[in-house]
Design a protein around this motif. Structure first.
Motif, PDB file in Angstrom:
ATOM      1  N   HIS A   1      -2.803   0.067   5.508  1.00  0.00           N
ATOM      2  CA  HIS A   1      -3.696  -0.725   4.667  1.00  0.00           C
ATOM      3  C   HIS A   1      -3.974  -2.055   5.361  1.00  0.00           C
TER       4      HIS A   1
ATOM      5  N   SER B   1      -0.528   6.023   6.242  1.00  0.00           N
ATOM      6  CA  SER B   1      -1.216   5.279   5.186  1.00  0.00           C
ATOM      7  C   SER B   1      -1.327   3.782   5.455  1.00  0.00           C
TER       8      SER B   1
ATOM      9  N   ASP C   1      -7.421   0.007   1.497  1.00  0.00           N
ATOM     10  CA  ASP C   1      -7.143   1.129   2.378  1.00  0.00           C
ATOM     11  C   ASP C   1      -8.163   1.133   3.510  1.00  0.00           C
TER      12      ASP C   1
ATOM     13  N   GLY D   1       2.537   2.706   2.404  1.00  0.00           N
ATOM     14  CA  GLY D   1       2.691   3.401   3.677  1.00  0.00           C
ATOM     15  C   GLY D   1       3.707   2.726   4.574  1.00  0.00           C
TER      16      GLY D   1
ATOM     17  N   GLY E   1       0.783  -1.225   0.000  1.00  0.00           N
ATOM     18  CA  GLY E   1       0.000   0.000   0.000  1.00  0.00           C
ATOM     19  C   GLY E   1       0.812   1.270   0.000  1.00  0.00           C
TER      20      GLY E   1
ATOM     21  N   THR F   1     -13.167  -0.743   5.746  1.00  0.00           N
ATOM     22  CA  THR F   1     -12.164  -1.117   4.751  1.00  0.00           C
ATOM     23  C   THR F   1     -12.567  -0.565   3.384  1.00  0.00           C
ATOM     24  N   GLY F   2     -11.573  -0.435   2.525  1.00  0.00           N
ATOM     25  CA  GLY F   2     -11.833   0.107   1.200  1.00  0.00           C
ATOM     26  C   GLY F   2     -12.370  -0.905   0.217  1.00  0.00           C
TER      27      GLY F   2
END
Length: 238
Positions: free
Chosen positions: A223, A221, A105, A43, A41, A173-174
């Motif tokens: 994930h 960031s 994400d 991050g 991700g 969650t994304g």
């Protein structure tokens, strides 16, 4: 047996032999899980949710920090998955009680309870009017709504306050969130354990969820990666 080494010398000799083999073969401890993944991700924080295989309803969640170029585990807990196991996220169908695999994400946090001390994520408190719309025909599909819209059927949605244990604290969650695909599934969260397997989310004990929220920093960031130990849905593929 005269030529037998004393126990202490045996242990030293065995250790030396193992070191010699390691030096020759290059074998050693396996790199941490995030270091073996295709993508984390971008991050410096990551949560992994790994199941033994697609039929599993339990596994392990670990949260990781990237420190000085190395991934270090910050905590770990037993995890629960969907009642019918896991499935590749791009092939998931709504209502199947499967947990989607993939790398997602984490847009924001929410809960019936107050955020734990140290929480830096945007945190929405659940009210009696808080719903997660899961009606495929609604313009609010896979979204939090305060008060149920006319085009979102209650029978196809979740009133969040009805789940005070599971949604005491949670992370959205994304999965299928940015551009929702109807029929693929809605309301996939990382949340507190209920009585058993989930309807498709990933869940952990209440104390683990508290620790995750106190640890997670949106500026780094974080994930969530969900997958299996091996195979086509191996977590290392994501």
């Amino acid at each position: 047996m005269r030529n037998a080494l004393p126990y202490g010398r045996k242990a030293v000799a065995l250790a030396a032999a193992l070191l010699a083999v390691t030096a020759v073969t290059g074998a050693g401890p396996a790199p941490p899980l995030p270091a073996r993944m295709t993508d984390t991700g971008g991050g410096s924080q990551l949560i992994t949710a790994e199941a033994p295989d697609l039929r599993s309803t339990t596994g392990r969640v670990t949260w990781w920090d990237l420190r000085g170029g190395r991934w270090v585990a910050a905590g770990s807990a037993d995890a629960r998955f969907g009642a019918r196991g896991l499935v590749e996220g791009t092939r998931r169908e709504q209502g199947t009680s499967t947990t989607p695999t993939g790398l997602f994400d984490l847009p924001y946090a929410f809960g019936v309870a107050a955020p734990p001390a140290g929480t830096s994520y945007r945190y929405r408190r659940v009210t009696k009017a808080s719903w997660w719309c899961e009606d495929n025909a609604s313009r609010s599909y896979n979204r939090w709504v305060e008060g149920l819209p006319e085009d979102c059927r209650a029978g196809e949605s979740e009133r969040l306050a009805d789940y005070p244990a599971q949604y005491a604290r949670a992370l959205v969650t994304g999965y299928n969130y940015e551009r929702p695909v109807r029929g693929r599934g809605a309301g996939i969260f990382l949340h507190v354990n209920g009585k058993g397997a989930t309807a498709g989310c990933v869940s952990v004990p209440a104390d683990a969820m508290r620790r995750i929220l106190a640890w997670a920093d949106p500026r780094r960031s974080p994930h969530l990666a969900v997958g299996t130990r091996t195979g086509g849905t191996a977590i290392t593929r994501y």
